[in-house]
Structure formats: C-alpha cells, structure tokens
Design a protein around this motif. Structure first.
Motif, PDB file in Angstrom:
ATOM      1  N   ALA A  95       0.854  -1.177   0.000  1.00  0.00           N
ATOM      2  CA  ALA A  95       0.000   0.000   0.000  1.00  0.00           C
ATOM      3  C   ALA A  95       0.894   1.232   0.000  1.00  0.00           C
ATOM      4  N   THR A 147       4.125   0.737   2.351  1.00  0.00           N
ATOM      5  CA  THR A 147       3.994  -0.416   3.247  1.00  0.00           C
ATOM      6  C   THR A 147       4.355  -1.680   2.486  1.00  0.00           C
ATOM      7  N   LEU A 148       5.306  -2.412   3.027  1.00  0.00           N
ATOM      8  CA  LEU A 148       5.679  -3.704   2.455  1.00  0.00           C
ATOM      9  C   LEU A 148       5.066  -4.796   3.322  1.00  0.00           C
ATOM     10  N   PRO A 164       6.048  -1.060   7.320  1.00  0.00           N
ATOM     11  CA  PRO A 164       6.064   0.192   6.570  1.00  0.00           C
ATOM     12  C   PRO A 164       7.461   0.820   6.479  1.00  0.00           C
TER      13      PRO A 164
END
Lengths: 184, 501
Positions: free
Chosen positions: B440, B460-461, B465
């Motif tokens: 995201a 965000t991974l 984040p």
C-alpha cells in the motif's frame, strides 16, 4: 535473473492525486459529533458532579469544568470537520482513501494486494445507517485500510466488487506476476 | 542425510524429553530469577527457610518439570499429508495445528550443544500473520527435519521429490564469517545497550551487597584511593563496566554467530551458525521483501555493518538480535552492499542519497526538544531539586544538534525500480526494496508540511512500513504513482503505461 531499466516518464503515469473522490455519507458528520460527545460527555459529567469543592476552590473547579467542556467541544468540531474531508475512490486497480484534517493522509491500496474484505458496523453506526469496510493486506495492521462512514449499500457493493476481484485473481494465479502473489 | 518421512502419525525422538526438560527449566529460571534478584528476595527466602529446604523445593520442582516433559512428549504427535503438516499436542488441552507449505514463511533448525550427540534438532516453521505464529517440533532427528524442510519449502509432495532428495543439493557458499569479523560485530553490536538495560535491575542489590561489605573492607588501599580521587575512581569504574559489557557482547556474538556460513541452494538461502546452539535458517528468495544494511554508531567507527533480510509479517525492528530475522553479521563496508547484490543483482546500496527538505531538521529538533524537556522535568520532579530545571537551558542546542544529525542521516534514492531509504541518528539503517513489493502507498501531509509544500511518503511492504519523510509533495506523489504502476501493471506493460511505445 533479467531486469529492465526503462526510463519512466513520471508525468504520464496515472496520477492518484487527480482522481475525483467521492465523499463518504453525509450522515458521517453527525455520527462523528455524537461519537466525540459520547467520549467527552462522561468526562464533563464526572468533573461537574465530583464534590471537588471540598478541596478545590470554586473558581478553579469552574475553570476545570470550562476546560473539559472546551476540549470536548473542540474535539466534536474537529471530528465534524475531519468527517467532511473523508472521501474515497475506486479505480480499476486500486482503492483510494483520503482522511485527516491537521495531518492529511491519502492512502492507495492496490486491489491485487487485498487479501480479505470485511464490512462491520457498531450500534451507533447502525443508528445512523453507516457501515465500515476494512481491507486486509499481507502488510499487517499498517497495511490495512479502513473506510468508515459508508452507506450500507455502498459498502456492500464495494465488498462484492473486491471479493469478485480477489476470487478472479486466486482462480487464475498464472495470470499474475510471480512476485505479486503475496503468499507465493 | 535426508531420510523419508513415514506416513501416519509420528512421535518426537525420545531424546526430545531431555530437550523439553532443559528448555522448561531454563525458561522457568529466566522468568523468575530476575524477579528474585531484582527484589533481593532470593537472599531473604534462603535466610528465612534455610538452604536445605530450598534445595529440596528445587528438587521437587525439577521432578515436576521432568514429569511434565514426559507427558508433553507422550502427547505430542505429528504427520505430513502431502504438503500439510499436522501437529497434535498439549499437556492438559489438546491442540491441533495444521500448516500448509504455501503459508510457511520461514523454517529454521536449531541444535543446542547437548543435543548434538544424539543428532536431534528443533524444527520450527513461522507463518505470516498479525503476530508471527510459530509451529515447532522440539526434537526430531536431523535427517527427518531436513526432509520435512525440503517437502515444506519446495511445496512438492514427498513422492514427487523422491530422487531429488537422495542427491545432495548443489550449494554454493556465498559468505563465511571469520574470527575478526565476528569479534568486530560483537563490538559494534547495539546489544551492549540491551545488556546494560538488562543489568540495570541487578545493580541495586549489588550496591546493597557492596555497602554491607564496605565496612569489612575498612581501611584498604582501594578505599583510600576512592576517597582521595572520586572522579578518577568513578571514571575507572565506568571504563571497566564498559569494557566488561563489550566483552560480554563479543562473547554473545561468538556464541550466536560462530562459524557463520551463508549458502545458496536454488532459490533458497541457508545460513548456519552458533557455537553451542547450532542454528540453521532458510530464506526463500521469492518471499524476500526488503534488504536492510545496518551500521550502528560503533559499527561506523569500526567499518562494520550487518544485513537484515525481511520477509512476510515482518518482526519488529528491535527483534534483530532475537535470532529470528535473517541476519548476516560482521560485514565490512564494501562487503555488505556487495552481498546485498546476491539477493537482487541491481541493488546498489552505495552511492549518493538525496537529502530531505531542510525544514525536516527543525521539525525533528522540536520533537527531540520536547522529549528532552519532559525528561528534564521528570528528573527535576523526582530529585525534588529545582536547580535541575537549569538543565533546560541546554535543551535547545542539544535538540538542534540531534535534529541536524537526524537530517544528515535521512536520505533516499530510486534506482532501477528499487527504492532506497536511509535513516538513523548516529548509526545508519538503509532499507532497499523493489517498488513492486509495495502493499500500500500513503502520502501524508501535516499542517506544517503543507506550508512548505512537502509530504511524507509511506510505502507499506509485507514486512512493515517504510517512511520517507519531508520530501517535495510533487515528488512524493510521483513516486507513489510510480510504485503503484509497478504493483498494478502486469510486467512488460511499464514502458507502455509510462508513455513509451
């Protein structure tokens, strides 16, 4: 491993910031005011009714009461203003959500990253005819997106649409690039 | 080495009872001893009820622990159905766990020294989730563990892999840590501070003990020296304490990372390390989310750093030392970035980084200043001496200095579709990840940031984040759009979508 290094023209990318957003339901404003008052009201009552005058002089007590009232009112006003700013948009490939008054946040959640969708509503939300949509991702809580203040039919429609997209993606895993499969 | 997994329910190795027992006792000691020490209650208890009774009580506790371990072993069973691992366990309550190969993020094998003669390992598999959940088989034969790992990490059923399991996999050593690197990693490690924090509750009872013995010391040379030159003695004690902490830190590094080797095996990376407790961790290249190059403040002085590979359901940052994250220690300044390219060839951690907006310095200085003022206020209040408030005079320059250091540390770059975000204060932590790994994207602007036309970008991974503070708003939006393009467009479409046919 092959990798490309094409220059990207940033001006011609689809821009999320130029998308027209749909505001959330108008009833979200009174809901937020009531919710803020519901939070601060008990505090005010406690301060007003506690027999503090035994230890605290009356003017100080009045000042304390005024302070709590002021904070409560400010919270309600700010909540209302913030609620008016909430908006969202659904694009082909992602969901955009805008929130915040002092700190304004725009979150973009790609549909291909959504793991699961959920709608929920508390008693107060139901009284105002509102519903909340939560999209869960593999990124943990910081990656989740909550759309509050939707009308139930909007929330349902969004949920249906997203679930269909998730189902279509899961049924055809070969169509998605390998790194896009979050649990691959 | 690898042996077939039998069909049907299986038990742990009988030797696992020893393992369970030792671990149970250690856990009990770890949870209760600091309390006893901290409160000084241990001494009081022994004085009150007598040493014999305490020893008898301990023996009874050990007996109960042994019995519980035996029952746990008797009730524990597991089986492998295709690529699903089923575990039934529980002392009083029966729990059944199911874990399918696709959900596993991380498998590790661990072998404490006392389990080595029996060739028994602890097998654990972590799955992504809000809180990382772990499934473990505490004590199975190494061969069985290896074949389980192969079956679960390749996602193929055992029947399929048949002959593949028989031959030894073609492994290539990527990195091996020497004694010098290991020692330097220990010296540079932040765990010194963690150790200090851990020792803090022990200090008070020590001081009490010292006071009791101070009278008996009487008129020795040492006491006279301390009385004559208190500052010198104080600095000597402090230096000794720091040296001791560093020694402990080096010893911890040796215990944890001795004989560290990193090998590649197909699309997997396997690391083995540990002096007494042999650990083996596997990282799947497909599940890698981001690579971090970390240099602590001391590490920068010593020219050392370490790499952390993050996968799904990232553990909190502080868990670097917990042994759960895939950490590659003791790398020289040139080795780290070079090794990072083993994971993603185009990754170039070296090079120039763009600074964020200069106003970030002031924003950070304000934050540091407020935090310092709170500390000064608390200290002044608890010491009940108003002259402590004078320390507030030193807060603005100190806060400004910290803000400046922070601003110098923060930097970013996007190159070859990889984002690099550097942060820190005295140390440096550079996180690198492919833009396509984003889950995201968020662009955030506070009231101050709107005034200066800047924004904070958060990508965000799946491992957590990554924040890029105070960059130009237009730049943040452009980077957000570019990230979304990499995530959403099918591969090969990037050029078309970015306007190039």
């Amino acid at each position: 491993m092959t990798w490309r290094n094409d220059p990207v023209d940033v001006n011609s990318l689809p821009a999320f910031e130029r998308v027209a957003l749909t505001p959330v339901s108008a009833r979200f404003v009174p809901y937020r005011i009531i919710a803020a008052l519901g939070f601060w009201g008990p505090f005010t009552l406690i301060v007003a009714l506690t027999p503090l005058w035994a230890t605290v002089p009356l003017p100080a007590h009045a000042a304390l009461l005024a302070g709590v009232l002021l904070v409560g009112t400010a919270a309600a006003v700010l909540s209302a203003l913030e609620a008016r700013r909430r908006a969202f948009a659904l694009r082909d490939e992602d969901l955009i959500h805008q929130a915040g008054l002092v700190v304004q946040r725009t979150t973009v959640l790609p549909v291909c990253r959504i793991q699961h969708v959920e709608t929920a509503s508390g008693p107060l939300e139901r009284a105002f005819g509102l519903m909340r949509l939560t999209c869960f991702t593999a990124g943990g809580t910081s990656g989740d997106l909550v759309l509050a203040g939707l009308r139930p039919e909007t929330a349902e429609a969004l949920r249906q649409h997203l679930l269909e997209r998730i189902r279509a993606r899961d049924d055809a895993p070969a169509a998605s690039p390998p790194e896009d499969d979050p649990l691959g | 080495m690898v042996e077939a997994v039998e069909a049907g329910w299986q038990r742990l190795s009988p030797w696992s009872v020893v393992f369970l027992f030792v671990r149970g006792v250690l856990q009990f000691v770890r949870e209760n001893v600091p309390v006893l020490l901290g409160a000084g209650a241990g001494v009081a208890v022994i004085e009150r009820i007598g040493a014999t009774e305490v020893l008898l009580g301990l023996a009874a506790l050990l007996l109960v622990a042994a019995l519980l371990s035996l029952v746990y072993y008797r009730r524990f069973r597991f089986r492998l159905d295709d690529d699903v691992l089923l575990v039934q366990k529980g002392l009083f309550e029966r729990t059944e766990l199911k874990l399918s190969a696709g959900r596993i993020q991380h498998i590790s094998l661990e072998q404490p020294a006392y389990m080595r003669p029996f060739d028994i390992v602890r097998f654990s598999a972590a799955t992504p989730g809000g809180v990382t959940t772990e499934l473990e088989l505490p004590g199975i034969r190494r061969g069985l563990a290896e074949s389980l790992r192969q079956a679960l990490s390749s996602g193929r059923s055992l029947a399929e892999q048949g002959s593949a399991a028989a031959g030894t996999p073609s492994a290539e050593v990527v990195f091996r840590l020497g004694a010098r690197g290991l020692t330097l990693h220990g010296l540079a490690s932040n765990s010194v501070y963690l150790l200090a924090a851990f020792l803090a509750p022990v200090l008070q009872p020590l001081e009490r003990l010292a006071r009791q013995h101070l009278d008996t010391l009487g008129d020795s040379v040492w006491v006279r020296m301390v009385v004559e030159a208190p500052w010198l003695a104080g600095s000597a004690i402090l230096a000794g304490l720091i040296a001791l902490l560093m020694l402990v830190s080096v010893v911890v590094a040796w215990l944890r990372f001795h004989g560290f080797t990193l090998v590649t095996d197909g699309d997997r990376y396997v690391q083995r390390s540990g002096l007494l407790n042999r650990q083996e961790q596997v990282l799947s290249a497909r599940k890698l989310q981001s690579v971090e190059w970390v240099q602590t403040a001391l590490g920068r002085l010593l020219g050392r750093g370490y790499l952390v590979c993050r996968q799904y359901g990232g553990l909190p940052r502080a868990a670097d030392h917990a042994g759960h994250s895939f950490l590659i220690p003791g790398l020289a300044v040139t080795e780290g970035p070079a090794l990072a390219r083993a994971f993603w060839p185009p990754l170039a951690l070296e090079g120039a980084y763009a600074r964020v907006h200069p106003r970030y310095r002031r924003a950070m200085a304000v934050r540091f200043g407020l935090a310092l003022l709170v500390i000064v206020g608390v200290v002044a209040a608890s010491a009940a001496q108003p002259w402590w408030l004078l320390a507030a005079v030193a807060v603005p320059p100190l806060a400004w200095g910290l803000g400046h250091l922070r601003w110098l540390a923060v930097g970013w770059r996007v190159q070859h579709d990889y984002a690099f975000i550097r942060t820190g204060l005295l140390g440096r932590r550079t996180s690198a990840f492919p833009l396509a790994n984003a889950q995201a994207v968020r662009v955030q602007q506070s009231w101050f940031q709107r005034r200066w036309g800047v924004a904070t970008l958060q990508i965000t991974l799946a491992s957590g984040p990554e924040r890029l503070p105070w960059i130009d708003h237009a730049e943040a939006s452009a980077l957000a759009n570019r990230t979304l393009l990499h995530v959403e467009a099918p591969p090969g479409d990037h050029a078309v979508q970015s306007g190039r046919e």
